[in-house]
Design a protein around this motif. Structure first.
Motif, PDB file in Angstrom:
ATOM      1  N   GLY A 356      -8.760  12.089   2.738  1.00  0.00           N
ATOM      2  CA  GLY A 356      -9.759  11.281   2.041  1.00  0.00           C
ATOM      3  C   GLY A 356      -9.268  10.697   0.731  1.00  0.00           C
ATOM      4  N   LEU A 357      -7.962  10.746   0.491  1.00  0.00           N
ATOM      5  CA  LEU A 357      -7.398  10.200  -0.742  1.00  0.00           C
ATOM      6  C   LEU A 357      -6.944   8.757  -0.517  1.00  0.00           C
ATOM      7  N   SER A 358      -6.952   7.979  -1.593  1.00  0.00           N
ATOM      8  CA  SER A 358      -6.551   6.577  -1.519  1.00  0.00           C
ATOM      9  C   SER A 358      -5.034   6.467  -1.653  1.00  0.00           C
ATOM     10  N   VAL A 359      -4.408   5.823  -0.678  1.00  0.00           N
ATOM     11  CA  VAL A 359      -2.946   5.709  -0.653  1.00  0.00           C
ATOM     12  C   VAL A 359      -2.550   4.239  -0.607  1.00  0.00           C
ATOM     13  N   THR A 360      -1.569   3.890  -1.429  1.00  0.00           N
ATOM     14  CA  THR A 360      -0.983   2.555  -1.383  1.00  0.00           C
ATOM     15  C   THR A 360       0.467   2.695  -0.932  1.00  0.00           C
ATOM     16  N   GLU A 361       0.925   1.792  -0.082  1.00  0.00           N
ATOM     17  CA  GLU A 361       2.330   1.812   0.353  1.00  0.00           C
ATOM     18  C   GLU A 361       2.823   0.392   0.554  1.00  0.00           C
ATOM     19  N   ARG A 362       4.123   0.229   0.415  1.00  0.00           N
ATOM     20  CA  ARG A 362       4.784  -1.052   0.674  1.00  0.00           C
ATOM     21  C   ARG A 362       6.002  -0.793   1.559  1.00  0.00           C
ATOM     22  N   LEU A 363       5.770  -0.099   2.668  1.00  0.00           N
ATOM     23  CA  LEU A 363       6.868   0.333   3.529  1.00  0.00           C
ATOM     24  C   LEU A 363       7.553  -0.836   4.230  1.00  0.00           C
ATOM     25  N   GLY A 364       6.955  -2.006   4.164  1.00  0.00           N
ATOM     26  CA  GLY A 364       7.610  -3.184   4.734  1.00  0.00           C
ATOM     27  C   GLY A 364       8.784  -3.653   3.896  1.00  0.00           C
ATOM     28  N   LYS A 365       8.863  -3.171   2.641  1.00  0.00           N
ATOM     29  CA  LYS A 365       9.988  -3.517   1.768  1.00  0.00           C
ATOM     30  C   LYS A 365      11.060  -2.436   1.896  1.00  0.00           C
ATOM     31  N   LYS A 366      12.292  -2.844   2.139  1.00  0.00           N
ATOM     32  CA  LYS A 366      13.348  -1.877   2.437  1.00  0.00           C
ATOM     33  C   LYS A 366      13.899  -1.203   1.188  1.00  0.00           C
ATOM     34  N   ARG A 367      13.992  -1.931   0.069  1.00  0.00           N
ATOM     35  CA  ARG A 367      14.612  -1.365  -1.128  1.00  0.00           C
ATOM     36  C   ARG A 367      13.609  -0.521  -1.905  1.00  0.00           C
ATOM     37  N   LEU A 368      14.043   0.676  -2.332  1.00  0.00           N
ATOM     38  CA  LEU A 368      13.180   1.562  -3.113  1.00  0.00           C
ATOM     39  C   LEU A 368      12.779   0.898  -4.426  1.00  0.00           C
ATOM     40  N   LYS A 369      13.709   0.177  -5.033  1.00  0.00           N
ATOM     41  CA  LYS A 369      13.434  -0.470  -6.316  1.00  0.00           C
ATOM     42  C   LYS A 369      12.239  -1.417  -6.204  1.00  0.00           C
ATOM     43  N   ASP A 370      12.186  -2.192  -5.128  1.00  0.00           N
ATOM     44  CA  ASP A 370      11.082  -3.144  -4.937  1.00  0.00           C
ATOM     45  C   ASP A 370       9.746  -2.413  -4.765  1.00  0.00           C
ATOM     46  N   GLN A 371       9.787  -1.288  -4.063  1.00  0.00           N
ATOM     47  CA  GLN A 371       8.560  -0.520  -3.859  1.00  0.00           C
ATOM     48  C   GLN A 371       8.067   0.079  -5.173  1.00  0.00           C
ATOM     49  N   LEU A 372       9.000   0.560  -6.006  1.00  0.00           N
ATOM     50  CA  LEU A 372       8.620   1.166  -7.282  1.00  0.00           C
ATOM     51  C   LEU A 372       8.068   0.124  -8.252  1.00  0.00           C
ATOM     52  N   VAL A 373       8.567  -1.104  -8.163  1.00  0.00           N
ATOM     53  CA  VAL A 373       8.013  -2.193  -8.986  1.00  0.00           C
ATOM     54  C   VAL A 373       6.544  -2.415  -8.628  1.00  0.00           C
ATOM     55  N   ASP A 374       6.247  -2.397  -7.331  1.00  0.00           N
ATOM     56  CA  ASP A 374       4.850  -2.565  -6.891  1.00  0.00           C
ATOM     57  C   ASP A 374       3.978  -1.412  -7.379  1.00  0.00           C
ATOM     58  N   ALA A 375       4.528  -0.184  -7.344  1.00  0.00           N
ATOM     59  CA  ALA A 375       3.761   0.976  -7.814  1.00  0.00           C
ATOM     60  C   ALA A 375       3.421   0.824  -9.293  1.00  0.00           C
ATOM     61  N   ARG A 376       4.393   0.326 -10.067  1.00  0.00           N
ATOM     62  CA  ARG A 376       4.153   0.127 -11.497  1.00  0.00           C
ATOM     63  C   ARG A 376       3.095  -0.947 -11.725  1.00  0.00           C
ATOM     64  N   GLU A 377       3.181  -2.046 -10.978  1.00  0.00           N
ATOM     65  CA  GLU A 377       2.205  -3.130 -11.132  1.00  0.00           C
ATOM     66  C   GLU A 377       0.801  -2.689 -10.726  1.00  0.00           C
ATOM     67  N   GLU A 378       0.712  -1.775  -9.756  1.00  0.00           N
ATOM     68  CA  GLU A 378      -0.590  -1.258  -9.329  1.00  0.00           C
ATOM     69  C   GLU A 378      -1.131  -0.218 -10.307  1.00  0.00           C
TER      70      GLU A 378
END
Length: 431
Positions: A356-378
């Motif tokens: 029941g927790l809210s989860v965000t993911e960007r697994l379509g992006k291959k590079r970890l750096k790109d995913q972490l940028v999205d986490a920071r922006e969110e």
């Protein structure tokens, strides 16, 4: 604030993500109000069999032919009438399934879509609506109750300036009486100018007003002044109930039935900008016709209902300056590195959402750096990272975005550990 309509047609509405909380709240408020008033929810199909619309029923619907309906048909097969007007679905359901009871009215509502053609705008319009109908009670109190429910709903949703427009179309006898009165009041050479509206006295009045605008010697009668005693008493009682409820209203002689088959009381409720939010009226004759088709030996009289236009209500509320797009709190971000890590990360996403927790993911992006940028922006504090090593070890890395500290946790302790970190985070926010 974006307008929740398609750019090509402002009469057909889209519901954008930022408006859906408001949309759901509106429907929930309407449903709660109706259920507090003893209405039961039913679901009716979007279409009715073409054969159901007999010639006699078409006459009751004030339609000349089936082609005035929206029919989907394959070759010579029987078609399906899409989005039948007004309360047809509710009345058909009620009579077919024998829900009528002479001791107590049957109160029903449904959530559906409607399709219609606006002659004035020369354009199609589709609405998402909640339809309600009280079936089996011809008393004036039911007319007033529908208006009362609608007003309470709109007030609860935050409408402070609404207007109730009300009129009476009388009965078939009233229409004939009015037509005869018209013939007495206008010269004989003008008797045929609005003859096509003989069965629709309001349209006839509007037509004559326009055609005879320069004839000061002609005083057109009002339908409301030519009701039978029965229709007059019914309408008078409705207004008295509204007075008792302290519901202000405007007598609007030009108010007409958009469906063409309402009679006696009809009403509309408009918002601050004049848009129609609710439309309703009596359908006694239509109920009688349905029962005749069903060959009921002891027919039950009286049916009154309304349509609450959900899309117009939401559009009006969303356009207000004080409306704020709801911000959902994103609690956890899951990142995956490499093909094995992404597969493993997806199973972690599933586990967390099941909790029941809210989860965000960007697994379509291959590079970890790109995913972490999205986490920071969110703006998400807790980041779960899974790579090939974690997939093999059955572990996860949990990183704190602000401090960049990270810990490795066994997958069996993953969920309890997340809850602990979320509690600590909430305490820090309170402090």
């Amino acid at each position: 604030m974006a307008n929740p309509t398609t750019p090509e047609n402002e009469r057909i509405y889209d519901v954008l993500p930022q408006h859906h909380d408001l949309w759901d709240q509106t429907i929930e408020t309407i449903q709660d109000a109706l259920e507090r008033a003893e209405h039961q929810k039913v679901t009716v199909p979007f279409g009715e069999k073409e054969a159901f619309f007999t010639k006699k029923l078409l006459q009751k619907l004030n339609l000349q032919r089936r082609s005035d309906l929206y029919i989907v048909r394959r070759s010579h097969k029987q078609g399906l009438v899409v989005s039948p007007p007004g309360p047809i679905g509710l009345l058909r359901l009620c009579t077919q399934h024998e829900l009528l009871d002479s001791r107590t009215p049957s109160k029903l509502y449904t959530y559906t879509s409607t399709l219609s053609y606006d002659d004035e705008a020369q354009d199609y319009e589709q609405h998402h609506v909640v339809k309600s109908e009280t079936i089996g009670d011809a008393s004036a109190v039911r007319d007033a109750e529908q208006i009362m429910i609608a007003q309470n709903v709109l007030k609860e949703l935050g409408f402070h300036s609404i207007t109730v427009h009300i009129n009476s179309l009388g009965s078939e006898e009233c229409k004939e009486r009015y037509y005869e009165k018209i013939l007495q009041e206008i010269p004989e050479e003008l008797h045929e100018i609005c003859e096509q509206y003989r069965n629709d006295p309001v349209k006839m009045f509007i037509c004559l007003q326009e055609r005879l605008a320069e004839r000061e010697d002609i005083n057109l009668p009002q339908l409301i002044d030519n009701l039978t005693d029965t229709c007059y008493e019914h309408f008078k009682e409705v207004l008295e109930f509204l007075d008792t409820l302290e519901i202000p209203y405007q007598l609007t002689p030009q108010l007409e039935s958009k469906t063409g088959f309402a009679h006696k009381t009809i009403f509309e409720i408009t918002g601050e900008d004049g848009s129609v939010l609710v439309r309703g009226g009596r359908h006694d004759d239509l109920l009688t016709e349905f029962q005749a088709e069903a060959e009921q030996e002891e027919p039950i009289t009286g049916s009154v209902g309304m349509e609450l236009k959900v899309d117009r209500i939401v559009r009006t509320l969303a356009a207000r300056e004080e409306f704020q797009d709801p911000e959902r709190k994103r609690e956890i971000f899951v990142a995956g590195v490499g093909q094995e890590g992404q597969k493993y990360a997806l199973t972690l996403v599933s586990q967390v959402r099941e909790e029941g927790l809210s989860v965000t993911e960007r697994l379509g992006k291959k590079r970890l750096k790109d995913q972490l940028v999205d986490a920071r922006e969110e703006g998400i504090e807790l980041i779960v990272i899974a790579g090939r090593k974690e997939a093999l070890d059955r572990s996860v890395i949990i990183r704190h975005r602000s401090s960049e500290n990270q810990e490795t946790v066994d997958v069996e302790q993953f969920i309890p550990f997340l809850y602990q970190k979320l509690r600590e985070q909430n305490l820090e926010e309170v402090e």
